[in-house]
Scaffold this motif. Structure first.
Motif, PDB file in Angstrom:
ATOM      1  N   ASP A  92       0.811  -1.208   0.088  1.00  0.00           N
ATOM      2  CA  ASP A  92      -0.002  -0.011   0.119  1.00  0.00           C
ATOM      3  C   ASP A  92       0.811   1.181  -0.044  1.00  0.00           C
ATOM      4  O   ASP A  92       0.607   2.112  -0.685  1.00  0.00           O
ATOM      5  CB  ASP A  92      -0.908  -0.026   1.357  1.00  0.00           C
ATOM      6  CG  ASP A  92      -2.257  -0.011   0.923  1.00  0.00           C
ATOM      7  OD1 ASP A  92      -2.706  -0.680  -0.299  1.00  0.00           O
ATOM      8  OD2 ASP A  92      -3.250   0.454   1.650  1.00  0.00           O
ATOM      9  N   LEU A  93       1.674   1.163   0.761  1.00  0.00           N
ATOM     10  CA  LEU A  93       2.732   2.486   0.987  1.00  0.00           C
ATOM     11  C   LEU A  93       3.525   2.696  -0.351  1.00  0.00           C
ATOM     12  O   LEU A  93       3.730   3.750  -0.859  1.00  0.00           O
ATOM     13  CB  LEU A  93       3.788   2.040   2.032  1.00  0.00           C
ATOM     14  CG  LEU A  93       4.828   3.250   2.427  1.00  0.00           C
ATOM     15  CD1 LEU A  93       3.967   4.243   3.176  1.00  0.00           C
ATOM     16  CD2 LEU A  93       5.574   2.684   3.543  1.00  0.00           C
ATOM     17  N   ALA A 102     -10.938  -6.407  -3.355  1.00  0.00           N
ATOM     18  CA  ALA A 102      -9.920  -5.276  -3.118  1.00  0.00           C
ATOM     19  C   ALA A 102     -10.262  -4.853  -1.591  1.00  0.00           C
ATOM     20  O   ALA A 102      -9.586  -3.918  -0.940  1.00  0.00           O
ATOM     21  CB  ALA A 102     -10.044  -3.699  -3.972  1.00  0.00           C
ATOM     22  N   THR A 103     -11.594  -5.017  -1.244  1.00  0.00           N
ATOM     23  CA  THR A 103     -12.085  -4.422  -0.077  1.00  0.00           C
ATOM     24  C   THR A 103     -11.463  -5.208   1.326  1.00  0.00           C
ATOM     25  O   THR A 103     -11.625  -4.605   2.209  1.00  0.00           O
ATOM     26  CB  THR A 103     -13.657  -4.893   0.296  1.00  0.00           C
ATOM     27  OG1 THR A 103     -13.880  -6.244  -0.006  1.00  0.00           O
ATOM     28  CG2 THR A 103     -14.473  -4.015  -0.890  1.00  0.00           C
ATOM     29  N   CYS A 142      -9.461  -2.419   2.226  1.00  0.00           N
ATOM     30  CA  CYS A 142     -10.046  -1.466   2.848  1.00  0.00           C
ATOM     31  C   CYS A 142     -10.507  -1.928   4.179  1.00  0.00           C
ATOM     32  O   CYS A 142     -10.216  -1.116   5.446  1.00  0.00           O
ATOM     33  CB  CYS A 142     -11.578  -1.313   2.392  1.00  0.00           C
ATOM     34  SG  CYS A 142     -11.566  -0.634   0.681  1.00  0.00           S
ATOM     35  N   VAL A 143     -10.673  -3.185   4.597  1.00  0.00           N
ATOM     36  CA  VAL A 143     -10.834  -3.671   5.797  1.00  0.00           C
ATOM     37  C   VAL A 143      -9.342  -3.549   6.648  1.00  0.00           C
ATOM     38  O   VAL A 143      -9.568  -3.107   7.750  1.00  0.00           O
ATOM     39  CB  VAL A 143     -11.110  -5.343   5.841  1.00  0.00           C
ATOM     40  CG1 VAL A 143     -11.026  -5.711   7.045  1.00  0.00           C
ATOM     41  CG2 VAL A 143     -12.517  -5.496   5.251  1.00  0.00           C
ATOM     42  N   HIS A 201      -7.254  -1.209   6.265  1.00  0.00           N
ATOM     43  CA  HIS A 201      -7.254   0.372   6.439  1.00  0.00           C
ATOM     44  C   HIS A 201      -8.129   0.596   7.565  1.00  0.00           C
ATOM     45  O   HIS A 201      -7.735   1.571   8.353  1.00  0.00           O
ATOM     46  CB  HIS A 201      -7.331   0.980   5.051  1.00  0.00           C
ATOM     47  CG  HIS A 201      -7.172   2.434   5.067  1.00  0.00           C
ATOM     48  ND1 HIS A 201      -5.841   2.682   5.521  1.00  0.00           N
ATOM     49  CD2 HIS A 201      -7.589   3.787   4.996  1.00  0.00           C
ATOM     50  CE1 HIS A 201      -5.557   4.112   5.424  1.00  0.00           C
ATOM     51  NE2 HIS A 201      -6.921   4.795   5.190  1.00  0.00           N
ATOM     52  N   GLU A 202      -9.357   0.076   7.620  1.00  0.00           N
ATOM     53  CA  GLU A 202     -10.283   0.426   8.545  1.00  0.00           C
ATOM     54  C   GLU A 202      -9.705   0.073   9.917  1.00  0.00           C
ATOM     55  O   GLU A 202      -9.980   0.815  11.091  1.00  0.00           O
ATOM     56  CB  GLU A 202     -11.509  -0.364   8.399  1.00  0.00           C
ATOM     57  CG  GLU A 202     -12.459   0.233   7.392  1.00  0.00           C
ATOM     58  CD  GLU A 202     -12.963   1.396   7.454  1.00  0.00           C
ATOM     59  OE1 GLU A 202     -13.122   2.125   8.667  1.00  0.00           O
ATOM     60  OE2 GLU A 202     -13.247   2.122   6.462  1.00  0.00           O
ATOM     61  N   LYS A 247      -6.848   0.815  11.166  1.00  0.00           N
ATOM     62  CA  LYS A 247      -6.236   1.879  11.620  1.00  0.00           C
ATOM     63  C   LYS A 247      -7.080   3.034  12.472  1.00  0.00           C
ATOM     64  O   LYS A 247      -6.576   3.856  13.097  1.00  0.00           O
ATOM     65  CB  LYS A 247      -5.530   2.637  10.320  1.00  0.00           C
ATOM     66  CG  LYS A 247      -4.419   1.911   9.750  1.00  0.00           C
ATOM     67  CD  LYS A 247      -3.765   2.558   8.681  1.00  0.00           C
ATOM     68  CE  LYS A 247      -2.734   1.828   7.991  1.00  0.00           C
ATOM     69  NZ  LYS A 247      -2.524   2.391   6.508  1.00  0.00           N
ATOM     70  N   PHE A 248      -8.323   2.757  12.147  1.00  0.00           N
ATOM     71  CA  PHE A 248      -9.247   3.934  12.823  1.00  0.00           C
ATOM     72  C   PHE A 248     -10.257   3.037  13.618  1.00  0.00           C
ATOM     73  O   PHE A 248     -10.287   3.722  14.979  1.00  0.00           O
ATOM     74  CB  PHE A 248     -10.208   4.391  11.605  1.00  0.00           C
ATOM     75  CG  PHE A 248      -9.455   5.301  10.647  1.00  0.00           C
ATOM     76  CD1 PHE A 248      -9.229   6.590  11.134  1.00  0.00           C
ATOM     77  CD2 PHE A 248      -9.120   4.703   9.566  1.00  0.00           C
ATOM     78  CE1 PHE A 248      -8.860   7.373  10.127  1.00  0.00           C
ATOM     79  CE2 PHE A 248      -8.470   5.464   8.617  1.00  0.00           C
ATOM     80  CZ  PHE A 248      -8.285   6.798   8.859  1.00  0.00           C
ATOM     81  N   TYR A 249     -10.608   1.892  13.343  1.00  0.00           N
ATOM     82  CA  TYR A 249     -11.598   0.999  14.442  1.00  0.00           C
ATOM     83  C   TYR A 249     -10.742  -0.261  14.951  1.00  0.00           C
ATOM     84  O   TYR A 249      -9.963  -0.810  14.023  1.00  0.00           O
ATOM     85  CB  TYR A 249     -13.040   0.663  13.556  1.00  0.00           C
ATOM     86  CG  TYR A 249     -13.462   2.050  13.324  1.00  0.00           C
ATOM     87  CD1 TYR A 249     -14.316   2.785  13.953  1.00  0.00           C
ATOM     88  CD2 TYR A 249     -13.098   2.514  11.860  1.00  0.00           C
ATOM     89  CE1 TYR A 249     -14.912   3.727  13.504  1.00  0.00           C
ATOM     90  CE2 TYR A 249     -13.747   3.503  11.319  1.00  0.00           C
ATOM     91  CZ  TYR A 249     -14.631   4.195  12.190  1.00  0.00           C
ATOM     92  OH  TYR A 249     -15.529   5.333  11.628  1.00  0.00           O
ATOM     93  N   ASP A 250     -11.091  -0.447  16.267  1.00  0.00           N
ATOM     94  CA  ASP A 250     -10.800  -1.887  16.689  1.00  0.00           C
ATOM     95  C   ASP A 250     -11.847  -2.863  16.575  1.00  0.00           C
ATOM     96  O   ASP A 250     -13.256  -2.680  16.667  1.00  0.00           O
ATOM     97  CB  ASP A 250     -10.446  -1.856  18.050  1.00  0.00           C
ATOM     98  CG  ASP A 250      -9.188  -0.864  18.462  1.00  0.00           C
ATOM     99  OD1 ASP A 250      -8.164  -1.107  17.692  1.00  0.00           O
ATOM    100  OD2 ASP A 250      -9.245  -0.075  19.387  1.00  0.00           O
ATOM    101  N   PHE A 251     -11.534  -3.988  15.996  1.00  0.00           N
ATOM    102  CA  PHE A 251     -12.441  -5.037  15.585  1.00  0.00           C
ATOM    103  C   PHE A 251     -11.633  -6.250  15.304  1.00  0.00           C
ATOM    104  O   PHE A 251     -10.599  -6.215  15.044  1.00  0.00           O
ATOM    105  CB  PHE A 251     -13.468  -4.734  14.468  1.00  0.00           C
ATOM    106  CG  PHE A 251     -12.832  -4.536  13.200  1.00  0.00           C
ATOM    107  CD1 PHE A 251     -12.244  -5.544  12.336  1.00  0.00           C
ATOM    108  CD2 PHE A 251     -12.575  -3.176  12.592  1.00  0.00           C
ATOM    109  CE1 PHE A 251     -11.515  -5.338  11.344  1.00  0.00           C
ATOM    110  CE2 PHE A 251     -11.967  -2.810  11.720  1.00  0.00           C
ATOM    111  CZ  PHE A 251     -11.557  -4.033  10.860  1.00  0.00           C
TER     112      PHE A 251
END
Lengths: 195, 195, 195, 195
Positions: free
Chosen positions: D101-102, D151-152, D155-156, D158-159, D161-165
């Motif tokens: 990604d980077l 591709a999602t 996305c998962v 990346h999420e 980085k914002f949410y814990d699950f």
DNA sequence: GATGAATGAGGCTTCATTCAT
DNA sequence: TATGAATGAAGCCTCATTCAT
């Protein structure tokens, strides 16, 4: 051929092409077909190799220039032989002469080198001095007689970097005589020529 | 004084003393009284400084050598003036001439430099060529006439690294005439001298 | 236009093209038509500019995505509007979305940014949560519903780096519906569609 | 373990944490337990390391995603396997995916990389294309089917980085099916499922 | 003896930031 | 307020030299 000798030849060529710092020990060893570390079996340091290259080169040049020359006889024949020998240096041993040139303008060139080299050329200085004493050559420091005459061989080699020309035998003859005229007290006289 | 000029003067001196690689950008900057990074305000790289130093030096040398010389007149007076100018270079602008010598033997010296420099010396080549055409000078490539005559100024400077002597006016006069004799068709003749 | 704004636009573009470190303050100032030092009249540091660019970009993206959307109404119409808004972002404000992408993967991205950004997207999370509560959307963390649906706008933009395709209206329509199907409890049902 | 491999692992981790410029060669060498200069025995430059990391990462990702997948069979089972493989990537090889990604958002990402990567994913594109040809998948560029479905996985990640699950098996199952629905012509149909 | 991996000091260059004008 | 010259720390990379094998 000796590995050490191979190393020196490789190094001389690379130094001329790329400068002292443009050529690493790694590169020299690789070109000479040995491992990096093996370099230090032949030379204690890169600097030592460089210094030895100079001494060897200078000795080589003297050997070439003085070859078949009777320096005791101060005459055109002797001078002409040295001139031709010098031209042979340009043509067959260009590396050696270019290396000498390079080294003498580098920070490696030391007072000790200076003294050593002076001594090597002493016979030539004597040659000029005798000519002065005999009233054949112009009266000036012997080294300057050298600069005006035989040293122009180096000038000729240097000109080759700018101009293309071929050093034919007749050209060599012509230049030998020309540079001889520079140092004579009475130019054009036959003095010193073998009659 | 211009900081850029100061940098160039410092660099030229250090390069001559220590070689191109023996003198770091940091050292140059320090000697010029500025921070390391400031160097790059004046030159885009160390190499660019070196190249500019060469162009400047060569231009400077040409300016010196051709000063007050009427190159159109192929005669001893013109030549003598160039010789004396060259000696002035040795005495007052030694750095510039040593730097030129250093650069032309370094890997920086490029085909482009070669062409540029040849063009700078074109007037001198023409001078010699005219002399040849007039039957005054020996018939050989003009560049070799140069090597036999004016180029010996560099030889004289180089001898200074080995021998101590003083370049007196009478010595200069003597050498000017000597080197002039080398290229004349009929040495010792007064040809070309102003009578 | 505001000089500060110009600086930000220039910086965003250069950062996307060359990375955060590929673009110096000098370069930004030059492109923005000001002196280097003037940069610091608008931003206390390069990092501050970067952080502000992120906040601005994210705000901008939210504004675009939520534009004309009644997030209170959990239905396809709302979702479709957001999808089209996102596509508009790809097409008319690509820089902003690429910058967000860049920043969130960089070491600049901080816990504080994370919290701030979560809050910005809260309305969308609520949108998804309401859909879950209503039995319309699949039962999973709201953020994952986002990842499966609206976040694919970013995937589409990223695919553009590898493949060439044109985002026609019909394609947008098609994809909007497709991604909507992913999150429905009963795909293909008309649930949530405006009838 | 191979020193070169150790260097790559260290570098990948540090690049993800600190960015390409936030991690110096010195730091990498130190973390890998070697001297600065030793780095260059394994990679000719920092950039080369970065490029090789990308190629390796991408290859690794493909290997993971395509593992145990019969791409010739266009059906949910194949897709589900890829989805689970992708989730395994998130969980066990997060670094590799984050690095990809980077890199793809950095100025290192070149046209050559683009072509190389496209080719690596060709089997997946073919998978989607066959599904389109069979009337199973929505008719749009294959790459966009990818963006809407597999591709999602990114996305998962990346999420995260914002949410814990927590990515439980049931969640993976749920999302696999959900993203599959997005690309079907007739969502909810059993088409493509193994019956 | 020969090898070549390893070392780390040092060189060139960039760049964020400051400050005198 | 705006400028841009100046700073110097820090990064990438090279290379002479050492040493374990």
């Amino acid at each position: 051929m000796d590995k050490r000798t191979g190393l020196m030849q490789v190094a001389m060529r690379l130094f001329i092409e790329q400068g002292f710092h443009g050529c690493s020990v790694q590169e020299m060893a690789r070109h000479a077909g040995m491992a990096t570390g093996s370099f230090y079996r032949y030379f204690s340091s890169k600097e030592e190799l460089i210094r030895q290259l100079y001494r060897n080169s200078m000795q080589h040049i003297c050997d070439i220039v003085f070859q078949h020359v009777d320096l005791e006889r101060t005459c055109f024949a002797s001078y002409r032989q040295m001139w031709f020998n010098g031209c042979q240096g340009i043509q067959n041993h260009a590396d050696v002469m270019l290396f000498k040139d390079l080294y003498e303008r580098s920070p490696f060139f030391s007072a000790e080198d200076r003294a050593w080299t002076r001594q090597k050329w002493q016979p030539l200085d004597d040659f000029f001095q005798r000519g002065i004493d005999q009233g054949l050559f112009r009266d000036m420091p012997a080294c300057l007689l050298g600069a005006l005459s035989l040293a122009t061989v180096q000038c000729v080699q240097h000109e080759h970097k700018f101009y293309d020309f071929e050093l034919t035998d007749s050209l060599k003859e012509h230049m030998a005589e020309a540079s001889w005229q520079a140092i004579l007290v009475s130019p054009s006289s036959l003095s010193g020529r073998e009659q």
